[in-house]
Design a protein around this motif. Structure first.
Motif, PDB file in Angstrom:
ATOM      1  N   GLU A 139       0.800  -1.228   0.000  1.00 14.56           N
ATOM      2  CA  GLU A 139       0.000   0.000   0.000  1.00 14.56           C
ATOM      3  C   GLU A 139       0.836   1.284   0.000  1.00 14.56           C
ATOM      4  O   GLU A 139       0.283   2.375   0.094  1.00 14.56           O
ATOM      5  CB  GLU A 139      -0.943  -0.006   1.208  1.00 14.56           C
ATOM      6  N   TYR A 158      -2.282   1.548  -3.337  1.00 18.02           N
ATOM      7  CA  TYR A 158      -2.246   2.777  -2.541  1.00 18.02           C
ATOM      8  C   TYR A 158      -3.562   3.541  -2.665  1.00 18.02           C
ATOM      9  O   TYR A 158      -4.108   4.025  -1.659  1.00 18.02           O
ATOM     10  CB  TYR A 158      -1.089   3.671  -2.985  1.00 18.02           C
ATOM     11  N   LEU A 159      -4.080   3.646  -3.877  1.00 22.66           N
ATOM     12  CA  LEU A 159      -5.362   4.324  -4.079  1.00 22.66           C
ATOM     13  C   LEU A 159      -6.471   3.663  -3.267  1.00 22.66           C
ATOM     14  O   LEU A 159      -7.258   4.339  -2.585  1.00 22.66           O
ATOM     15  CB  LEU A 159      -5.718   4.312  -5.573  1.00 22.66           C
ATOM     16  N   CYS A 180      -6.238   4.400   0.409  1.00 23.47           N
ATOM     17  CA  CYS A 180      -6.695   5.768   0.708  1.00 23.47           C
ATOM     18  C   CYS A 180      -8.220   5.842   0.713  1.00 23.47           C
ATOM     19  O   CYS A 180      -8.809   6.546   1.541  1.00 23.47           O
ATOM     20  CB  CYS A 180      -6.126   6.746  -0.314  1.00 23.47           C
ATOM     21  N   GLU A 228      -9.645   4.625   3.941  1.00 24.64           N
ATOM     22  CA  GLU A 228      -9.571   5.586   5.039  1.00 24.64           C
ATOM     23  C   GLU A 228     -10.776   6.521   5.081  1.00 24.64           C
ATOM     24  O   GLU A 228     -11.134   7.016   6.160  1.00 24.64           O
ATOM     25  CB  GLU A 228      -8.280   6.406   4.920  1.00 24.64           C
ATOM     26  N   HIS A 239       0.664  12.743  -3.781  1.00 22.36           N
ATOM     27  CA  HIS A 239       0.646  13.643  -2.624  1.00 22.36           C
ATOM     28  C   HIS A 239      -0.670  14.424  -2.525  1.00 22.36           C
ATOM     29  O   HIS A 239      -0.990  14.961  -1.476  1.00 22.36           O
ATOM     30  CB  HIS A 239       1.828  14.611  -2.699  1.00 22.36           C
ATOM     31  N   LEU A 247      -3.656  12.984  -3.391  1.00 25.11           N
ATOM     32  CA  LEU A 247      -4.753  12.020  -3.431  1.00 25.11           C
ATOM     33  C   LEU A 247      -5.660  12.099  -2.213  1.00 25.11           C
ATOM     34  O   LEU A 247      -6.892  12.164  -2.335  1.00 25.11           O
ATOM     35  CB  LEU A 247      -4.191  10.608  -3.597  1.00 25.11           C
ATOM     36  N   LYS A 248      -5.104  12.066  -1.009  1.00 24.54           N
ATOM     37  CA  LYS A 248      -5.937  12.051   0.191  1.00 24.54           C
ATOM     38  C   LYS A 248      -6.758  13.333   0.308  1.00 24.54           C
ATOM     39  O   LYS A 248      -7.940  13.289   0.692  1.00 24.54           O
ATOM     40  CB  LYS A 248      -5.065  11.841   1.426  1.00 24.54           C
ATOM     41  N   ASN A 298     -10.926  13.485   0.337  1.00 25.46           N
ATOM     42  CA  ASN A 298     -11.673  14.140   1.410  1.00 25.46           C
ATOM     43  C   ASN A 298     -12.572  15.245   0.865  1.00 25.46           C
ATOM     44  O   ASN A 298     -13.717  15.404   1.306  1.00 25.46           O
ATOM     45  CB  ASN A 298     -10.701  14.703   2.454  1.00 25.46           C
TER      46      ASN A 298
END
Length: 587
Positions: free
Chosen positions: A379, A390-391, A394, A397, A544, A546-547, A551
């Motif tokens: 991840e 990784y996507l 995220c 989360e 960087h 993405l999160k 949100n």
């Protein structure tokens, strides 16, 4: 104007009696009587199912599909003669293979042409759309087809069709009728819906239970394999109880639901088109397959010849599949929840080797922990590249207990399940079939079924385009059904490339990196949704960002506006080059 009680009005009343909330419709020249009945009902304050206007039939049926999965209640789809029927396309396959109840109604060309009856032919298209066997277009994918020939028994036909659709194995049904019949004036018929309930769930034959349990208790390495037991939340509860009692690991093969909590120490992962042997399947001396069409792919991955297999499913013969078999000792046509209740009752007082069970539990928990540690390593992002793992981590989360995931990831199917790690029944759904483009309509249906949920649709760029996103997002805005779409965008169709490499790993296509699946020039996919439905649209290429983007998108959706994140993964056209560079750097 004097009110007329017509076949169309009786048809709509029957749907209302059957607790159908929505009619996902694409209206045409065969529907004047239905439109008139709906308009009159609106004027008079009569309750009929709400019309959801769908500018594409694929979206209409996918929405009904998603609604039924979330709510458990079948909805109706209204389409235009044979052209509308054909435009249902791959959604028909998905409803059939996914065992989803839905009633599809299509008109037919009028059967008079000189004004003999109200509704007689008066448009050139009535000749053009007159075909010899309209139901034949879909007959192979339906549990039931029927032509409504009179309004005098239309209610009985509708309730019978829905009874068949909802009886296991569930599936779609298809009704047709001509304009003259829909215009027919009839006397009102009273129906008692409780007399048209689905057939009761089937159980294991009592004499078959003891031999199964005897083989199970004699096993050293039992295993459960399932794909869609999670369509019934109570069945998941029974499965957890069953596995905890005997310390049996669970493997999900091509899952379409949350079938077993991913964080449970007896959960041992997922498989899809795996090209290697699964060690749990290989080691197992007893496998119980419950609700799974493809528990393994024998060319690469299968049980040992000495493994004892039992198969439990609503449709264990798979009569709709021309080639299907597994080496099972016994096949049972039974409802999963009912069968597991029976088994749980028997093993409650069985003579169990507790030392063996406790030792097995320790080994499985160790396996589970090591597996999760490997998942976690995948991840991380590197070299400013967004990987699917990784996507997905995220996205995990931003999910909570109020989230529903609609999954049409295809080439990232196993990655999505592995790294979402869902734990709640009813939290994730797949189409159950292979007809791409289900995701957008399904997300709308899921949101309409439970407006309190946050719906997230996960799709590849190919399946996003198949979903008719212009229609999807117009509907989403019009009917206040916001959801988040995340596009796993590798700028091409990866699945055909994977299929080619599986058969020709050292072939010319691999040598030249030419698979004819590249989406060049690249479209700005999220802008389709912005233009058609006012969605929040954003392209994400930097890991960087993405999160923050996720949100913001979730915040937007919760405020009542759909959002689309077009996330750029490594392009399939670059994968060979990236693999060579990685190998070179390793050397």
């Amino acid at each position: 104007m004097t009110s007329r009680y017509t076949t169309s009005k009786a048809l709509l009343e029957a749907l209302q009696e059957a607790d159908v909330s929505f009619i996902f419709s694409n209206l045409g020249s065969d529907h004047p009587a239905i439109i008139e009945a709906l308009a009159e009902a609106e004027k008079e304050g009569i309750d009929f199912p709400k019309i959801i206007t769908c500018p594409h039939e694929m979206v209409a049926l996918s929405a009904a599909h998603g609604y039924a999965q979330v709510s458990g209640k079948p909805q109706a789809v209204l389409v235009h003669v044979e052209c509308g029927t054909q435009n249902l396309g791959a959604a028909i396959h998905n409803a059939w293979k996914g065992r989803v109840p839905v009633l599809i109604f299509a008109g037919t060309s009028p059967y008079t042409q000189e004004g003999e009856l109200r509704g007689s032919r008066n448009e050139f298209i009535h000749w053009i759309q007159d075909v010899p066997d309209q139901p034949g277009i879909v007959r192979g994918y339906m549990k039931y087809t029927h032509e409504i020939r009179t309004g005098k028994n239309v209610k009985q036909i509708v309730h019978r069709a829905l009874q068949i659709a909802q009886s296991s194995p569930k599936g779609p049904v298809y009704l047709t009728s001509a304009r003259e019949v829909l215009e027919e004036e009839v006397e009102k018929v009273e129906i008692h819906p409780e007399q048209w309930r689905p057939i009761a769930a089937r159980a294991l034959a009592p004499q078959e239970i003891d031999p199964l349990v005897k083989d199970l208790l004699a096993a050293n390495n039992p295993l459960i394999v399932t794909s869609y037991i999670g369509k019934n939340k109570q069945a998941v509860k029974e499965l957890v109880q069953f596995c905890e009692k005997l310390a049996i690991p669970v493997l999900e093969s091509v899952p379409n639901y949350m079938n077993f909590p991913s964080d449970h120490p007896l959960h041992c992962g997922y498989q899809w088109n795996t090209s290697t042997q699964n060690d749990l399947i290989e080691k197992a001396d007893f496998i119980m397959v419950i609700d799974s069409d493809v528990p393994w792919i024998p060319v690469n991955n299968k049980p040992s010849p000495n493994c004892t297999i039992y198969y439990i499913d609503e449709d264990p013969l798979k009569e709709g599949m021309t080639l299907w078999y597994i080496p099972s000792k016994r096949f049972f046509a039974a409802d999963a929840e009912t069968a597991l209740r029976q088994l749980n009752e028997v093993i409650k007082n069985a003579d169990i080797d507790s030392l063996q069970v406790n030792e097995r539990r320790k080994q499985i928990e160790k396996y589970h922990k090591a597996q999760r540690e490997e998942w976690k390593k995948a991840e991380q992002f590197f070299d400013d590249i967004i990987t699917p793992e990784y996507l997905t981590a995220c996205i995990r989360e931003v999910c909570d207990e109020n989230t529903i995931i609609v999954n049409e990831g295809i080439s990232n199917f196993q990655t999505l399940y592995t790294h979402l790690q869902m734990t709640k029944p009813g939290s994730i759904f797949g189409s159950g079939g292979g007809g791409l483009g289900w995701n957008g309509g399904a997300a709308i249906g899921a949101k309409l079924a439970d407006p309190s949920k946050t719906v997230i649709s996960l799709t590849g760029d190919g399946s996003y385009l198949f979903s008719v996103p212009s229609s999807v997002h117009w509907i989403s805005q019009k009917y206040d059904a916001p959801f988040l779409t995340v596009i796993y965008n590798n700028r091409g169709w990866k699945s055909p490339k994977l299929s080619t490499l599986a058969v020709h790993p050292n072939g010319i296509a691999n040598e030249t990196n030419q698979f004819f699946v590249d989406f060049t020039p690249h479209a700005d996919l999220s802008k389709i949704a912005e233009a058609a439905g006012g969605a929040y649209a954003r392209k994400v290429e930097n890991p960087h960002e993405l999160k923050e983007a996720l949100n913001e998108a979730i915040k937007t959706v919760k405020s009542g506006r759909s959002a689309v994140l077009d996330v750029y993964l490594p392009a399939i056209s670059q994968e060979n080059q990236m693999r060579e560079e990685k190998n070179h750097s390793t050397v």
